[in-house]
Scaffold this motif. Structure first.
Motif, PDB file in Angstrom:
ATOM      1  N   UNK A 192      38.527  25.188  42.840  1.00 57.28           N
ATOM      2  CA  UNK A 192      37.450  25.335  41.862  1.00 57.28           C
ATOM      3  C   UNK A 192      37.920  26.118  40.644  1.00 57.28           C
ATOM      4  N   UNK A 193      37.716  25.584  39.448  1.00 57.26           N
ATOM      5  CA  UNK A 193      38.132  26.261  38.224  1.00 57.26           C
ATOM      6  C   UNK A 193      37.012  27.170  37.706  1.00 57.26           C
ATOM      7  N   UNK A 194      37.196  27.730  36.513  1.00 57.47           N
ATOM      8  CA  UNK A 194      36.130  28.471  35.847  1.00 57.47           C
ATOM      9  C   UNK A 194      34.935  27.541  35.652  1.00 57.47           C
ATOM     10  N   UNK A 195      33.732  28.072  35.800  1.00 60.87           N
ATOM     11  CA  UNK A 195      32.541  27.234  35.688  1.00 60.87           C
ATOM     12  C   UNK A 195      31.628  27.659  34.540  1.00 60.87           C
ATOM     13  N   UNK A 196      32.091  28.581  33.699  1.00 59.65           N
ATOM     14  CA  UNK A 196      31.343  28.979  32.506  1.00 59.65           C
ATOM     15  C   UNK A 196      32.232  28.776  31.291  1.00 59.65           C
ATOM     16  N   UNK A 197      31.674  28.148  30.266  1.00 61.15           N
ATOM     17  CA  UNK A 197      32.427  27.909  29.039  1.00 61.15           C
ATOM     18  C   UNK A 197      31.559  28.208  27.835  1.00 61.15           C
ATOM     19  N   UNK A 198      32.207  28.590  26.731  1.00 56.44           N
ATOM     20  CA  UNK A 198      31.546  28.767  25.446  1.00 56.44           C
ATOM     21  C   UNK A 198      32.097  27.732  24.486  1.00 56.44           C
ATOM     22  N   UNK A 226      36.192  35.255  35.877  1.00 58.59           N
ATOM     23  CA  UNK A 226      36.250  36.586  36.469  1.00 58.59           C
ATOM     24  C   UNK A 226      37.582  36.765  37.195  1.00 58.59           C
ATOM     25  N   UNK A 227      37.919  37.993  37.590  1.00 60.78           N
ATOM     26  CA  UNK A 227      39.085  38.183  38.463  1.00 60.78           C
ATOM     27  C   UNK A 227      38.963  37.318  39.715  1.00 60.78           C
ATOM     28  N   UNK A 228      40.089  36.976  40.298  1.00 61.54           N
ATOM     29  CA  UNK A 228      40.152  35.930  41.324  1.00 61.54           C
ATOM     30  C   UNK A 228      39.154  36.116  42.465  1.00 61.54           C
ATOM     31  N   UNK A 229      39.049  37.322  43.009  1.00 56.50           N
ATOM     32  CA  UNK A 229      38.156  37.535  44.148  1.00 56.50           C
ATOM     33  C   UNK A 229      36.701  37.317  43.752  1.00 56.50           C
ATOM     34  N   UNK A 230      36.310  37.831  42.579  1.00 53.07           N
ATOM     35  CA  UNK A 230      34.939  37.637  42.101  1.00 53.07           C
ATOM     36  C   UNK A 230      34.688  36.172  41.773  1.00 53.07           C
ATOM     37  N   UNK A 231      35.683  35.520  41.188  1.00 57.37           N
ATOM     38  CA  UNK A 231      35.521  34.115  40.822  1.00 57.37           C
ATOM     39  C   UNK A 231      35.262  33.258  42.052  1.00 57.37           C
ATOM     40  N   UNK A 284      25.296  33.649  45.783  1.00 52.41           N
ATOM     41  CA  UNK A 284      24.419  34.813  45.771  1.00 52.41           C
ATOM     42  C   UNK A 284      24.841  35.867  44.766  1.00 52.41           C
ATOM     43  N   UNK A 285      25.417  35.414  43.638  1.00 57.00           N
ATOM     44  CA  UNK A 285      25.881  36.350  42.613  1.00 57.00           C
ATOM     45  C   UNK A 285      25.598  35.796  41.226  1.00 57.00           C
ATOM     46  N   UNK A 286      25.517  36.712  40.262  1.00 60.00           N
ATOM     47  CA  UNK A 286      25.505  36.366  38.846  1.00 60.00           C
ATOM     48  C   UNK A 286      26.665  37.096  38.181  1.00 60.00           C
ATOM     49  N   UNK A 287      27.338  36.420  37.258  1.00 64.00           N
ATOM     50  CA  UNK A 287      28.432  37.028  36.522  1.00 64.00           C
ATOM     51  C   UNK A 287      28.047  37.184  35.063  1.00 64.00           C
ATOM     52  N   UNK A 288      28.419  38.329  34.485  1.00 63.07           N
ATOM     53  CA  UNK A 288      28.146  38.635  33.091  1.00 63.07           C
ATOM     54  C   UNK A 288      29.467  38.765  32.340  1.00 63.07           C
ATOM     55  N   UNK A 289      29.494  38.175  31.129  1.00 58.04           N
ATOM     56  CA  UNK A 289      30.701  38.198  30.305  1.00 58.04           C
ATOM     57  C   UNK A 289      30.348  38.645  28.892  1.00 58.04           C
ATOM     58  N   UNK A 317      34.623  38.744  23.306  1.00 56.89           N
ATOM     59  CA  UNK A 317      35.975  38.918  23.843  1.00 56.89           C
ATOM     60  C   UNK A 317      36.257  38.037  25.052  1.00 56.89           C
ATOM     61  N   UNK A 318      35.194  37.537  25.713  1.00 59.19           N
ATOM     62  CA  UNK A 318      35.366  36.775  26.943  1.00 59.19           C
ATOM     63  C   UNK A 318      35.607  37.645  28.156  1.00 59.19           C
ATOM     64  N   UNK A 319      35.535  38.967  27.994  1.00 60.16           N
ATOM     65  CA  UNK A 319      35.821  39.879  29.104  1.00 60.16           C
ATOM     66  C   UNK A 319      34.734  39.810  30.163  1.00 60.16           C
ATOM     67  N   UNK A 320      35.159  39.877  31.429  1.00 56.73           N
ATOM     68  CA  UNK A 320      34.239  39.943  32.558  1.00 56.73           C
ATOM     69  C   UNK A 320      33.630  41.342  32.597  1.00 56.73           C
ATOM     70  N   UNK A 321      32.296  41.398  32.610  1.00 59.24           N
ATOM     71  CA  UNK A 321      31.603  42.682  32.535  1.00 59.24           C
ATOM     72  C   UNK A 321      31.079  43.165  33.879  1.00 59.24           C
TER      73      UNK A 321
END
Length: 349
Positions: free
Chosen positions: A230-236, A248-253, A280-285, A289-293
């Motif tokens: 599975x690749x990144x699933x959020x794009x701008x 996100x970092x690999x474990x979070x991703x 069961x998670x939400x990711x914020x960026x 900068x595209x940084x994982x928050x």
């Protein structure tokens, strides 16, 4: 609803005006569209004939259209003052809604992503937003159009999932080996594709989009390939540029499980959020900068929408959770007996 269930920072009194719309499953197993105040208090509950998905809010009148979850064929026009249904939309034979839609900024047209399964093509239904007559349709620029947004210049941004389905075969995905998802920008008059971008991974089905005030689009994808890949699933995306993937970092991703349920910008536009009910998670960026928050743990979280300068998240367990512009929780509220469905739609300030 017991106001004591609201746990808020600062104790400020919130307006009872309508803030969000969300579909829900009731304890009886029936379905409804629910109007929420800014503090999550229920303002109205409109029965739906079947499971709902998302809604489109009129820019000038206190009305919205609630859509059936695919492959449903109904759209209900709702009076946002009383919560009463005032009109019903039905798709033509051989066509079904995909759960989303948008009303033009001038309030004259409703555009609805649809699966024309009889002809194996994706279309946008075009409706008169004064009397809710169907005027026709235009091509969506791909198969499986799921979400649509009107941009400031009137161009339509469409999330084409790339997947063909037929209601006669339930929700089976019939073309995974050849699917071509895309974010397409369309001329609303002709349906001509003005620009289109595709995810680098062809089996990343591009499903949901949100737009920031400056025209930046955030897109959430759902991976249809091998789980371990599975690749990144959020794009701008900004027109004229390439898709910018946020990861996100690999474990979070890995916790996202390749599934983006909803996408939203924070109210101040500085954060982009993607939810994963499967993980069961939400990711914020950080948008610039595209940084994982941050990673927010919330079982069955899916709905996401701007709320104030931050965000509101909803889940299938009946919880609402407010996230401030710094990415930290500011409040939460439980709604016993209600299971919130996939999407939150902002309907007010």
């Amino acid at each position: 609803m017991d106001g004591s269930l609201m746990q808020a920072a600062g104790g400020a009194e919130l307006s009872p005006a309508l803030a969000h719309l969300v579909a829900a499953r009731l304890p009886s197993g029936a379905f409804a569209l629910v109007g929420l105040a800014a503090d999550g208090a229920e303002l109205f509950r409109l029965p739906l004939p079947d499971r709902g998905h998302a809604a489109a809010v009129h820019p000038a009148r206190p009305e919205a259209v609630a859509f059936a979850r695919r492959p449903g064929t109904f759209g209900l026009v709702v009076d946002l003052v009383t919560g009463a249904g005032i009109a019903r939309l039905e798709t033509p034979e051989g066509v079904h809604f995909m759960g989303h839609g948008c009303i033009s900024a001038d309030g004259t047209r409703l555009y609805t992503p649809e699966n024309d399964y009889a002809r194996e093509r994706g279309i946008l239904g075009v409706w008169d937003a004064a009397d809710w007559r169907r005027l026709g349709e235009i091509p969506s620029g791909g198969l499986g159009p799921h979400d649509v947004i009107e941009m400031a210049d009137g161009v339509l941004a469409v999330a084409n999932g790339g997947i063909f389905t037929d209601p006669a075969m339930d929700r089976q995905k019939l073309n995974l080996p050849s699917m071509r998802p895309s974010l397409a920008y369309l001329d609303p008059r002709s349906g001509a594709v003005l620009e289109a971008v595709e995810p680098p991974a062809r089996q990343a089905s591009l499903r949901h989009i949100a737009m920031r005030a400056d025209g930046t689009i955030a897109a959430a994808m759902q991976w249809e390939g091998e789980a371990a890949r599975a690749p990144a699933i959020l794009a701008l995306h900004r027109r004229g540029e390439a898709l910018r993937l946020l990861e996100a970092p690999a474990e979070a991703q890995r916790r996202l499980k390749g599934y983006g349920g909803s996408v939203a910008f924070s109210g101040d536009g500085r954060m982009a959020a993607v939810t994963s009910p499967r993980g069961g998670v939400a990711h914020l960026f950080d948008v610039e900068t595209g940084a994982f928050l941050a990673e927010i743990d919330q079982p069955d979280v899916c709905g996401a929408a701007p709320a104030g300068a931050g965000l509101l998240l909803s889940d299938g367990m009946g919880w609402l959770r407010w996230i401030g512009p710094d990415g930290r929780e500011t409040a939460r509220r439980e709604t016993p007996g209600l299971a919130w469905d996939n999407h939150l739609v902002r309907a007010g300030a």
